[in-house]
Scaffold this motif. Sequence first.
Motif, short mmCIF file in Angstrom:
data_model
loop_
_atom_site.label_atom_id
_atom_site.label_comp_id
_atom_site.label_asym_id
_atom_site.label_seq_id
_atom_site.Cartn_x
_atom_site.Cartn_y
_atom_site.Cartn_z
N TRP A 6 -3.88 8.91 -6.35
CA TRP A 6 -3.88 7.65 -5.62
C TRP A 6 -2.58 6.89 -5.86
O TRP A 6 -1.96 6.37 -4.93
CB TRP A 6 -5.07 6.79 -6.03
CG TRP A 6 -5.01 5.40 -5.47
CD1 TRP A 6 -4.60 4.27 -6.10
CD2 TRP A 6 -5.34 5.00 -4.13
NE1 TRP A 6 -4.65 3.20 -5.25
CE2 TRP A 6 -5.10 3.62 -4.04
CE3 TRP A 6 -5.81 5.68 -3.01
CZ2 TRP A 6 -5.32 2.90 -2.86
CZ3 TRP A 6 -6.03 4.97 -1.84
CH2 TRP A 6 -5.78 3.59 -1.78
N ALA A 48 -9.75 1.30 -6.01
CA ALA A 48 -8.39 1.46 -5.48
C ALA A 48 -7.82 0.09 -5.10
O ALA A 48 -8.52 -0.78 -4.60
CB ALA A 48 -8.41 2.37 -4.26
N CYS A 105 -3.68 -2.19 -4.46
CA CYS A 105 -2.22 -2.18 -4.34
C CYS A 105 -1.72 -3.53 -4.83
O CYS A 105 -2.50 -4.46 -5.02
CB CYS A 105 -1.76 -1.88 -2.91
SG CYS A 105 -2.30 -3.06 -1.66
N PHE A 153 0.83 -1.20 0.00
CA PHE A 153 0.00 0.00 0.00
C PHE A 153 0.87 1.26 0.00
O PHE A 153 0.60 2.21 -0.73
CB PHE A 153 -0.94 0.02 1.21
CG PHE A 153 -1.61 1.36 1.38
CD1 PHE A 153 -2.64 1.73 0.54
CD2 PHE A 153 -1.16 2.25 2.33
CE1 PHE A 153 -3.23 2.99 0.66
CE2 PHE A 153 -1.74 3.50 2.46
CZ PHE A 153 -2.78 3.86 1.62
N ALA A 156 -3.30 9.12 -0.71
CA ALA A 156 -3.80 7.75 -0.57
C ALA A 156 -4.16 7.45 0.88
O ALA A 156 -5.22 6.86 1.16
CB ALA A 156 -2.77 6.75 -1.09
N ARG A 213 0.68 1.34 -5.23
CA ARG A 213 -0.78 1.42 -5.36
C ARG A 213 -1.16 1.31 -6.83
O ARG A 213 -0.40 1.69 -7.72
CB ARG A 213 -1.29 2.74 -4.75
CG ARG A 213 -1.17 2.73 -3.22
CD ARG A 213 -1.53 4.06 -2.61
NE ARG A 213 -0.70 5.15 -3.09
CZ ARG A 213 0.53 5.43 -2.67
NH1 ARG A 213 1.09 4.67 -1.73
NH2 ARG A 213 1.20 6.44 -3.17
#
Length: 188
Positions: free
Chosen positions: A164, A122, A124, A86, A171, A90
């Motif tokens: 992001w 979103a 990762c 994360f 983020a 991302r």
Amino acid sequence: MCGRFMFEPNENEEIKRIYQLAVDNGYEPKTGEIFPTDKTAIVSAGDNQVQVVTMKWGFPGFKQGQSIINARSETVMQKTMFAESFMNRRCVYPTTGFFEWSQDKVKHRFNYGSNPETLYIAGCYKVFDDGPHSVLLTTAPNESMIKIHDRMPLILQKNQIKRWIYDQQFAIDFLNSSMPMLTAVKSE
């Protein structure tokens, strides 16, 4: 939890462009209904700008054949499995909606409306021995979701994608964002 989503280049011009970018980069993302462990189109950091690649959906789990497909936004920075990914890698899932099942096992498709609009989720990723794997982030449900399921994807607007991916503070702050209202349509 988000257990399946749609990626329909033939139903949506924006998704069609994203699909073509992946193909132009030498990838072949799965289209239609995307299941855990499928190789799907992902927007990630490139050298000078975002790029579209494919990644397997799901981190290898703790047991043989297990996949961890979602990470909770509330704990992503504390969980050893996800924290480093994360903070440093991302990504974004371009979709044309996602599915959830109600407690009575009815499948519902969620999007902004009844058409297959572009909905960005979103995520990762991490690189494993067999290549990159990604997870999508989930959050507490809003009013449009809570009657069907107790989680929903962390949804980005198109103009938030670069922040992001590249802006760590954005983020971190976004993890607590309110999600947009969605429409549920029963699906077969």
